[in-house]
Design an enzyme around this catalytic site. Structure first.
Site, short mmCIF file in Angstrom:
data_model
loop_
_atom_site.label_atom_id
_atom_site.label_comp_id
_atom_site.label_asym_id
_atom_site.label_seq_id
_atom_site.Cartn_x
_atom_site.Cartn_y
_atom_site.Cartn_z
N SER A 129 28.01 40.25 33.41
CA SER A 129 29.31 39.61 33.57
C SER A 129 29.24 38.63 34.74
O SER A 129 28.21 38.50 35.39
CB SER A 129 30.39 40.67 33.80
OG SER A 129 30.06 41.43 34.93
N SER A 130 30.34 37.96 35.01
CA SER A 130 30.45 37.02 36.15
C SER A 130 29.50 35.83 36.06
O SER A 130 29.04 35.32 37.08
CB SER A 130 30.20 37.73 37.49
OG SER A 130 31.08 38.79 37.64
N LYS A 134 13.30 36.77 28.96
CA LYS A 134 13.49 37.97 28.12
C LYS A 134 14.95 38.43 28.01
O LYS A 134 15.42 38.75 26.91
CB LYS A 134 12.59 39.10 28.63
CG LYS A 134 12.42 40.24 27.64
CD LYS A 134 11.42 39.93 26.53
CE LYS A 134 10.00 40.12 27.04
NZ LYS A 134 8.98 39.66 26.10
N GLU A 184 50.83 27.37 44.16
CA GLU A 184 49.39 27.34 43.87
C GLU A 184 49.10 27.35 42.37
O GLU A 184 48.02 26.96 41.95
CB GLU A 184 48.68 28.51 44.57
CG GLU A 184 48.91 29.91 43.99
CD GLU A 184 50.18 30.60 44.49
OE1 GLU A 184 51.09 29.89 44.99
OE2 GLU A 184 50.27 31.84 44.36
N GLN A 187 59.24 35.73 52.17
CA GLN A 187 60.18 36.83 52.45
C GLN A 187 59.93 37.38 53.86
O GLN A 187 60.88 37.69 54.59
CB GLN A 187 60.04 37.93 51.40
CG GLN A 187 60.41 37.42 49.99
CD GLN A 187 60.15 38.45 48.89
OE1 GLN A 187 59.60 39.52 49.14
NE2 GLN A 187 60.54 38.12 47.66
N CYS A 197 55.93 33.41 48.42
CA CYS A 197 56.55 34.59 47.82
C CYS A 197 56.75 35.67 48.88
O CYS A 197 57.59 35.50 49.75
CB CYS A 197 55.75 35.05 46.61
SG CYS A 197 56.80 35.90 45.42
N HIS A 209 55.45 30.19 43.36
CA HIS A 209 54.01 30.10 43.63
C HIS A 209 53.51 28.68 43.36
O HIS A 209 53.10 28.38 42.24
CB HIS A 209 53.25 31.08 42.73
CG HIS A 209 53.50 32.51 43.06
ND1 HIS A 209 52.63 33.25 43.83
CD2 HIS A 209 54.53 33.32 42.75
CE1 HIS A 209 53.12 34.48 43.97
NE2 HIS A 209 54.26 34.55 43.33
#
Ligand code: GLN
Length: 536
Positions: free
Chosen positions: A13-14, A190, A510, A386, A382, A508
């Site tokens: 993965s990754s 391989k 971003e 606050q 966010c 948000h």
């Protein structure tokens, strides 16, 4: 007719399937094709909204309020085209749909099984985005690694779909790893051969192999991979480690991935890819004339993927300002009233991150007090916004122990409180205030100046809000609401008048910053940080 590209991953993965998919999409878009990308995730959660960021990184929220995988953020940042719920499907959602249909009687008399019912539902979802006539090409990224038990129904669905779509209408790109063995001084093929064999066992011959590698792949190794995996030699594509993910489209262009894909899809090349603005962005990114240190105060800093969109927004805003933004991760739990000056020393700006729950809250409040008093640029997102309201209440307005009711619902000064509509909700998944809402900017405010307009739309993900009972007292004390939702008067942006840059947004920003459209609040926060660095 819409054509389909499927991207699978092998060996480990990754490997960056999301970046490869987004880069290929960018090249095809730059050639004049209308394109979208969707991701299928093989876990049983209905969406990643209920996952801890430590498990899965950031939860990316789309315009229509879907809580989705962070790869959708890459798709939007590269393509500058919004995604939606339809772009991210999980095994949980597939099973939920099938089970709901079963209860409705849609399969009366039949035994409901993985094949054909689950695979049919997967195929139906794979085709949805291509059916509206909006896109020439749909890229489908399959999460997980070939060979995982949970990926099997997806692989089988791709096998069936390819047959149904007919030849020339789909390609399968398999992303693999070609590791370098330092002791042998060799790249090894391989693992790639084995993962292609596994795909073949499931009935899929990949058309193109994208090989992740730390070293250039020689012609000889390309030939070997091509021969053992039954692909053309020009279908073995090197994907070497890049210094920035934004280089990958150009690296893929050099490898002619877009040409190979188009020829397999029997589509014309159209124009040469128009990547002028992309190259301008890269030029600015790589040749900064300024440098700033910005602290990111959060509680998930051990896993930077938890703040993926924020980090990328800094890259876009940095390039816009021709400035290298060095982000320093600061664990909110590590900040006390005593050490905050020391821990934030040398920073030109501080961003206090979004989050949930009380862990690390005091550290965030300590950081905000310090940057407010020392005129260091501050940006709160966010929960960060606050906390700025709580800090100002406590330390400027004298509201002793002011708090958000998320942390203490018996506080005498509930300056942040749960939204009315949230109070009756019991279920956790998909029930926050999610997605895009309008916001009216106050004339003459810094926010209105930065955006250069009076009405904006931004994306949300929260349950708590500024408590409007305190509105007048805050404004009198100098913290103004510079952005307000026109329908229900919720405060969406706060700012301080007498500070070089002190802004908090309930939304948000971003999530909307892209290479082509860096977000104005990030751009101006970086600009303010540059000013701070020069003053020093
Ligand atoms: N926990 C806060 C809320 O629910 C903030 C959420 C966030 O930072 N995304 O309102």
């Amino acid at each position: 007719m819409t054509k389909y590209i499927f991207v699978t991953g092998g060996v480990t993965s990754s490997l960056g399937k999301g970046i490869i998919s987004a880069s290929l999409a960018k090249l095809l878009q730059a050639r004049g094709y209308r394109i979208t990308i969707q991701k299928f995730d093989p876990y049983i959660n209905i969406d990643p909204g209920t996952l801890n960021p430590y498990e899965h990184g950031e939860c990316y929220v789309t315009e229509d309020g879907a809580e989705t995988d962070l790869d959708l953020g890459h798709y939007e940042r590269f393509l500058n085209v919004p995604t939606s719920q339809a772009n991210n499907i999980t095994t949980g959602r597939i099973y939920q749909n099938v089970i709901n249909k079963e209860r409705e009687g849609a399969y009366l008399g039949k035994t409901v099984q993985v094949v054909p019912h689950i695979t049919d539902e997967i195929k139906r979802n794979m085709l949805i985005l291509g059916q509206g006539g909006e896109f020439d090409i749909v890229i489908t990224e399959l999460g997980g690694t070939v060979g995982d038990i949970e990926s099997l129904p997806y692989i089988e669905s791709v096998r069936q779909l390819r047959w149904e779509l007919g030849s020339g209408n789909s390609v399968v790109i398999h992303l693999t790893l070609v590791p370098y063995l330092a002791a042998a001084g060799e790249l090894k093929t391989k693992p790639t051969q084995h993962s292609v064999k596994m795909l073949l066992e499931y009935g899929i011959q990949p058309d193109i192999l994208v090989c992740r590698t730390e070293h250039h792949i020689s012609q000889e190794i390309r030939r070997k991979i091509a021969q053992f995996c039954n692909v053309n030699i020009n279908a073995v594509v090197e994907s070497i480690d890049a210094s920035t993910i934004y280089d990958v489209p150009l690296l893929m262009l050099k490898e002619q991935l877009d040409r190979t894909v188009l020829s397999k899809l029997k589509l014309p090349l159209k124009n040469d890819p128009d990547l002028d603005s992309w190259k301008v962005f890269l030029g600015r990114l790589k040749n900064p004339t300024n440098e700033v240190e910005i602290g990111l105060v959060g509680k998930y800093v051990e896993l930077p993927d938890a703040y993926k969109s924020i980090i990328e927004s800094f890259i876009h805003a940095g390039a816009k300002n021709e400035c290298k933004v060095n982000v320093k991760y600061i664990h909110s739990e590590s900040l006390s009233a005593e050490n905050v000056a020391d821990k934030l020393k040398g920073l030109n700006g501080v961003l206090v991150a979004p989050g949930f729950g009380s862990r690390g809250i005091d550290g965030k409040i300590n950081a905000i007090k310090f940057v407010r008093e020392n005129e260091i640029p501050f940006f709160g997102i966010c929960l960060g916004m606050q906390c700025a309201v709580v800090e100002f209440g406590r330390n400027v307005m004298g509201f002793e122990n002011a708090q958000s009711t998320e942390m203490d619902d018996s506080t005498e000064f509930p300056v942040i409180s749960m939204m009315e509509e949230q109070k009756k909700i019991k279920n956790k998944g998909g029930t926050m205030r999610l997605g895009s809402y309008a916001c009216e900017l106050k004339k003459g405010s810094k926010a209105a100046y930065f955006y250069g307009k009076s009405r904006i739309n931004e994306r949300h993900r929260h349950r708590y809000e500024f408590n409007n009972e305190f509105f007048d007292r805050y404004e009198k004390a100098g913290m103004i609401a510079s952005g307000i939702n026109p329908e229900n008067n919720l405060v969406e942006i706060i700012e301080l008048k007498n500070h070089p840059f002190f802004i908090g947004s309930q939304f948000h920003p971003e999530l909307k910053s892209t290479v082509d459209n860096p977000h104005p609040l990030f751009v101006n926060f970086v600009a303010a940080s540059i000013n701070h660095s020069k003053k020093k």
